[in-house]
Design a protein around this motif. Structure first.
Motif, short mmCIF file in Angstrom:
data_model
loop_
_atom_site.label_atom_id
_atom_site.label_comp_id
_atom_site.label_asym_id
_atom_site.label_seq_id
_atom_site.Cartn_x
_atom_site.Cartn_y
_atom_site.Cartn_z
N ALA A 279 0.82 -1.22 0.00
CA ALA A 279 0.00 0.00 0.00
C ALA A 279 0.85 1.26 0.00
CB ALA A 279 -0.92 0.00 1.22
N GLU A 280 0.39 2.25 -0.75
CA GLU A 280 1.05 3.55 -0.79
C GLU A 280 0.38 4.56 0.13
OE1 GLU A 280 1.03 4.82 -4.82
OE2 GLU A 280 2.34 3.20 -5.53
N GLY A 281 -0.80 4.25 0.62
CA GLY A 281 -1.57 5.21 1.40
C GLY A 281 -1.07 5.39 2.82
N GLU A 282 -1.40 6.56 3.39
CA GLU A 282 -1.11 6.82 4.80
C GLU A 282 -2.13 6.17 5.72
OE1 GLU A 282 0.34 10.40 2.41
OE2 GLU A 282 -1.50 9.21 2.49
N VAL A 283 -3.26 5.77 5.13
CA VAL A 283 -4.33 5.10 5.89
C VAL A 283 -4.66 3.79 5.19
CG1 VAL A 283 -6.72 5.26 6.69
CG2 VAL A 283 -5.27 7.31 6.67
N LEU A 284 -4.83 2.73 5.99
CA LEU A 284 -5.20 1.42 5.47
C LEU A 284 -6.65 1.13 5.83
CD1 LEU A 284 -2.04 -0.53 6.72
CD2 LEU A 284 -2.35 0.59 4.50
N LEU A 285 -7.42 0.72 4.84
CA LEU A 285 -8.82 0.36 5.05
C LEU A 285 -9.00 -1.09 4.60
CD1 LEU A 285 -11.85 0.79 5.50
CD2 LEU A 285 -11.95 2.02 3.34
N PHE A 286 -9.30 -1.97 5.54
CA PHE A 286 -9.43 -3.40 5.25
C PHE A 286 -10.91 -3.72 5.03
CE2 PHE A 286 -5.61 -2.85 7.81
CZ PHE A 286 -4.66 -3.45 7.01
N LEU A 287 -11.20 -4.21 3.82
CA LEU A 287 -12.58 -4.37 3.39
C LEU A 287 -12.84 -5.80 2.95
CD1 LEU A 287 -15.26 -2.82 2.67
CD2 LEU A 287 -14.31 -2.59 0.36
N HIS A 288 -13.92 -6.40 3.45
CA HIS A 288 -14.31 -7.72 3.00
C HIS A 288 -14.88 -7.63 1.57
CE1 HIS A 288 -14.67 -10.00 7.09
NE2 HIS A 288 -13.51 -9.39 6.94
N ALA A 289 -14.71 -8.69 0.82
CA ALA A 289 -15.07 -8.68 -0.60
C ALA A 289 -16.57 -8.64 -0.85
CB ALA A 289 -14.47 -9.92 -1.29
N ASP A 290 -17.37 -8.83 0.18
CA ASP A 290 -18.83 -8.80 0.02
C ASP A 290 -19.44 -7.60 0.73
OD1 ASP A 290 -18.42 -9.57 2.64
OD2 ASP A 290 -19.71 -11.35 2.54
N THR A 291 -18.65 -6.54 0.91
CA THR A 291 -19.09 -5.39 1.71
C THR A 291 -18.93 -4.10 0.92
OG1 THR A 291 -18.45 -6.55 3.74
CG2 THR A 291 -18.74 -4.17 3.89
N LEU A 292 -19.94 -3.24 1.00
CA LEU A 292 -19.97 -1.98 0.26
C LEU A 292 -19.81 -0.78 1.19
CD1 LEU A 292 -22.96 -2.76 -2.15
CD2 LEU A 292 -20.51 -3.20 -2.51
N LEU A 293 -18.99 0.17 0.76
CA LEU A 293 -18.72 1.36 1.55
C LEU A 293 -19.69 2.49 1.21
CD1 LEU A 293 -14.86 1.30 1.01
CD2 LEU A 293 -16.00 0.94 3.22
N PRO A 294 -19.96 3.39 2.17
CA PRO A 294 -20.80 4.56 1.88
C PRO A 294 -20.06 5.55 1.00
CG PRO A 294 -19.96 4.69 4.11
CD PRO A 294 -19.56 3.34 3.59
N GLU A 295 -20.80 6.35 0.25
CA GLU A 295 -20.18 7.24 -0.74
C GLU A 295 -19.29 8.31 -0.12
OE1 GLU A 295 -23.99 10.28 -1.35
OE2 GLU A 295 -23.46 8.82 -2.92
N ASN A 296 -19.52 8.67 1.13
CA ASN A 296 -18.71 9.70 1.79
C ASN A 296 -17.62 9.11 2.69
OD1 ASN A 296 -20.66 8.73 3.57
ND2 ASN A 296 -20.87 10.67 4.67
#
Length: 231
Positions: free
Chosen positions: A79-96
């Motif tokens: 990862a190149e980001g300063e923040v890591l967000l770990f997301l399951h493959a069957d999960t959707l994030l909110p637009e904001n």
């Protein structure tokens, strides 16, 4: 201090045979407004998970040793980001998502957190589970809530321990010793497939039972036998 608008968030998606969900999840990630990168780490899928990920030119796709902890640690290294967000493959994030996370991490001593959880099906037990997900406690916070953490903190504690199960609970114990790890008021939307496959009430009881056993120091390897092998 890095300015909010310059922070990159690396979305890390560990996968194992997720062909039925991954495309929708990636499309959701790529539509988000903000400075993101998307990383898919496959753990040896036998379906077309990898080919689906590689259809997206903006997605970094890797293969690693099987096991969600292994895959997420691998993704964090890439990862190149300063923040890591770990997301399951069957999960959707909110637009904001971007503004929610960056604003949270600007607060004093906040190092990370997670979202609240909603399911794509309605059931009294799942509705109660969703309601409980608002509490910023280990017992009510799991990997499908979409963890996020400052990369520097993640690296300083050595990432996820490479255990076969309960890596999401274990890491919280160490994260919470380094700062505030809090729930956002927003929700992610996740699949209720485990509950449909195994029976909603049965699966809910099993989940609570396994967490209790883990907190009583039962080995993750023993507990893993009772949990399906999605990544």
């Amino acid at each position: 201090m890095v300015q909010v608008q310059n922070i990159k968030i690396s979305i890390i998606i560990p996968c194992l045979n997720e062909a039925g969900f991954l495309e929708k999840t990636i499309e959701n990630c790529l539509k988000l407004q903000g400075n993101f990168e998307v990383i898919v780490v496959d753990g040896g899928s036998s379906d077309n998970t990898v080919s689906i990920a590689r259809k997206f030119s903006d997605v970094k796709t890797f293969s690693s040793k099987k096991g969600r902890a292994n895959q997420m640690n691998f993704g964090a290294k890439e990862a190149e980001g300063e923040v890591l967000l770990f997301l399951h493959a069957d999960t959707l994030l909110p637009e904001n998502t971007y503004s929610l996370i960056t604003e949270q991490l600007e607060k004093s001593r906040h190092i990370g957190g997670s979202f609240r959880l909603r399911f794509d099906k309605s059931h009294p037990g799942l509705n109660l589970y969703s309601w409980c997900s608002r509490f910023s406690l280990e017992f009510f916070t799991y990997g499908d809530h979409a963890f996020f953490v400052k990369k520097e903190i993640f690296k300083s504690i050595g990432g996820f321990k490479t255990i076969s199960f309960m890596e999401d609970i274990e890491i919280q114990k160490r994260l919470r010793q380094n700062g505030k790890f809090k729930k956002l008021q927003a929700y992610v939307l996740t699949s209720g497939r485990r509950f449909e496959e195994n029976g909603t009430t049965k699966q809910l009881v099993l989940d609570v039972f396994l967490v209790c056993l883990y907190n009583l120091s039962v080995s993750p390897n023993q507990l893993k036998r009772f949990y399906s092998d999605h990544s």
